[in-house]
Design a protein around this motif. Structure first.
Motif, short mmCIF file in Angstrom:
data_model
loop_
_atom_site.label_atom_id
_atom_site.label_comp_id
_atom_site.label_asym_id
_atom_site.label_seq_id
_atom_site.Cartn_x
_atom_site.Cartn_y
_atom_site.Cartn_z
N UNK A 230 0.83 -1.21 0.00
CA UNK A 230 0.00 0.00 0.00
C UNK A 230 0.86 1.26 0.00
N UNK A 231 1.94 1.23 0.78
CA UNK A 231 2.84 2.38 0.86
C UNK A 231 3.54 2.63 -0.47
N UNK A 232 4.01 1.55 -1.11
CA UNK A 232 4.73 1.68 -2.38
C UNK A 232 3.84 2.29 -3.45
N UNK A 233 2.56 1.93 -3.47
CA UNK A 233 1.66 2.49 -4.47
C UNK A 233 1.56 4.01 -4.33
N UNK A 234 1.53 4.48 -3.09
CA UNK A 234 1.42 5.91 -2.85
C UNK A 234 2.72 6.65 -3.10
N UNK A 235 3.86 5.98 -2.87
CA UNK A 235 5.15 6.65 -2.89
C UNK A 235 5.83 6.63 -4.26
N UNK A 236 5.32 5.86 -5.20
CA UNK A 236 6.00 5.70 -6.49
C UNK A 236 6.18 7.02 -7.23
N UNK B 220 6.75 3.83 7.81
CA UNK B 220 6.35 3.06 6.64
C UNK B 220 6.58 3.84 5.35
N UNK B 221 6.21 5.12 5.36
CA UNK B 221 6.36 5.93 4.16
C UNK B 221 7.84 6.15 3.83
N UNK C 287 6.13 17.40 -2.70
CA UNK C 287 5.67 16.17 -3.33
C UNK C 287 4.89 15.30 -2.35
N UNK C 288 5.38 15.17 -1.13
CA UNK C 288 4.69 14.35 -0.13
C UNK C 288 3.39 15.02 0.31
N UNK C 289 3.40 16.35 0.42
CA UNK C 289 2.17 17.06 0.78
C UNK C 289 1.11 16.89 -0.31
N UNK C 290 1.55 16.76 -1.57
CA UNK C 290 0.60 16.55 -2.67
C UNK C 290 -0.10 15.20 -2.58
#
Length: 388
Positions: free
Chosen positions: A81-87, A146-147, A310-313
């Motif tokens: 789940x984390x990887x999907x958001x962080x890609x 995790x992120x 980028x993370x705030x987006x």
């Protein structure tokens, strides 16, 4: 005459104990003591320790064990789940950092190839520093950990592709076959890892869980076995170790293994940071000092800002975005590996290689200070910031 391994270890760990004591009394990050010790007693300092090749090989085990322990702390479903958001964040930030490194290097007169490699080395953040300065409770229970691990893992995967391209360039042309081999090997290795854990390791751990020595032995064997398997398939040993940890993470005994391997990991990480300081040739410093300071300053200033936006987006809070931005505001041990490989293959000159190394050291030190003085960490300067 070259010192024996025993005497080298004596000087390294005795010296590290002395400088670490001074660092703790003065509220300094310990890694600074290890890097400084390498510069002082290494071959370009007093020359008391000269067998850097052996020490560098031993230090690599520290990174392997670190990533194995990270894998043990990550539940596969949560990691996915984390990887999907962080890609998207990982890809866009890597492109931005590469452009910054390329632009500055090219403006200082480095060749296009050297500038590209310097830019590539700027893309990554340090897994070692990021995790070492993150409280254990945050890593185990909080979304911040995790992120961060997700972003670092994606960067490590990008770094593997960069290294594959460097190896292809050493043969005079790009080899698509190597990249195709990686794309096939990675999912195959993941499938094998989970199958072996489910049908072999977990039954054995369940049957012999009373024998702590056996659990310790099996965990190390699995970590190193997966590392070797990954290396033989054209991947990196570090990726294999991480997969070994993730595949064991669903086991109830995973946290017991993680706790018992931490002292062994720290032993090798001391050697890693020592070898970083010892490898740096101080005679080259005058030629690259200005460019190294400017490049490190750009990285230290722009990385947190770019990560923050980028993370705030991703709908994360500004506080979390700034926290991760500053924790990942340095370059990586993978950057050093890129510098060593590229220099060995004569793709970059001595000055370009040392520019990457000097930027790494500066960014490691300054970034550590920023985190220790402003964010919770195991070595925070006050009781409010000190969290294990």
């Amino acid at each position: 005459m070259e010192a024996s391994l025993t005497s080298s270890f004596f000087m390294i760990f005795s010296g590290a104990a002395v400088l670490a004591s001074i660092a703790l009394y003065t509220r300094q990050p310990l890694l600074i003591a290890y890097i400084a010790l390498g510069a002082i007693i290494g071959p370009y300092g007093t020359g008391w320790v000269t067998d850097l090749k052996l020490l560098a090989e031993i230090a690599e085990f520290g990174i392997i064990f670190l990533l194995f322990l990270l894998g043990l702390d990550m539940q596969p479903k949560s990691l996915y789940s984390t990887l999907k958001k962080a890609t998207v964040v990982a890809l866009l930030s890597s492109l931005a950092f590469a452009a910054i490194g390329f632009g500055l290097a090219y403006s200082f007169g480095f060749t296009p190839t050297e500038s590209l490699i310097i830019g590539a080395a700027m893309m990554f953040s340090s897994t070692i520093i990021g995790i070492k300065l993150l409280p254990t409770t945050a890593l185990h229970h909080r979304y911040t950990g995790e992120l961060m691990v997700g972003l670092l893992l994606l960067q490590d995967i990008i770094a593997i592709f960069v290294l594959l391209i460097l190896f292809s360039m050493s043969q005079g042309e790009f080899s698509a076959a190597n990249l195709l081999r990686t794309l096939v090997a990675l999912p195959a290795l993941i499938a094998i890892a989970f199958a072996v854990v489910r049908f072999v390791l977990l039954p054995m751990l369940t049957k012999f869980d009373r024998f702590h020595e056996y659990i310790f032995l099996l965990a190390i064997g699995w970590c190193l076995g997966m590392s070797e398997a990954a290396h033989s398939l054209g991947l990196s040993a570090e990726i294999g170790a991480f997969l070994a940890g993730i595949s064991l993470a669903t086991s109830p005994i995973s946290q017991y293994i993680a706790i018992n391997l931490k002292p062994l990991r720290d032993f090798f990480l001391i050697l890693f940071f020592f070898s970083l300081g010892a490898r740096f040739d101080l005679s080259v410093l005058a030629d690259i000092l200005v460019s190294a300071i400017l490049l490190a300053a750009l990285i230290l200033i722009l990385k947190p800002i770019i990560f923050r936006y980028l993370i705030h987006s991703m709908s994360e809070t500004k506080k979390l975005a700034w926290d991760l931005g500053f924790r990942m505001g340095q370059i990586s041990e993978f950057s050093l590996l890129i510098a060593y490989v590229a220099a060995e293959m004569l793709l970059i000159g001595r000055e370009a290689s040392h520019l990457i190394q000097a930027t790494a050291i500066i960014s490691f030190v300054v970034s550590s200070y920023i985190v220790v003085f402003n964010y919770p960490s195991p070595i925070g300067i006050s009781d409010k910031l000190r969290r294990d």
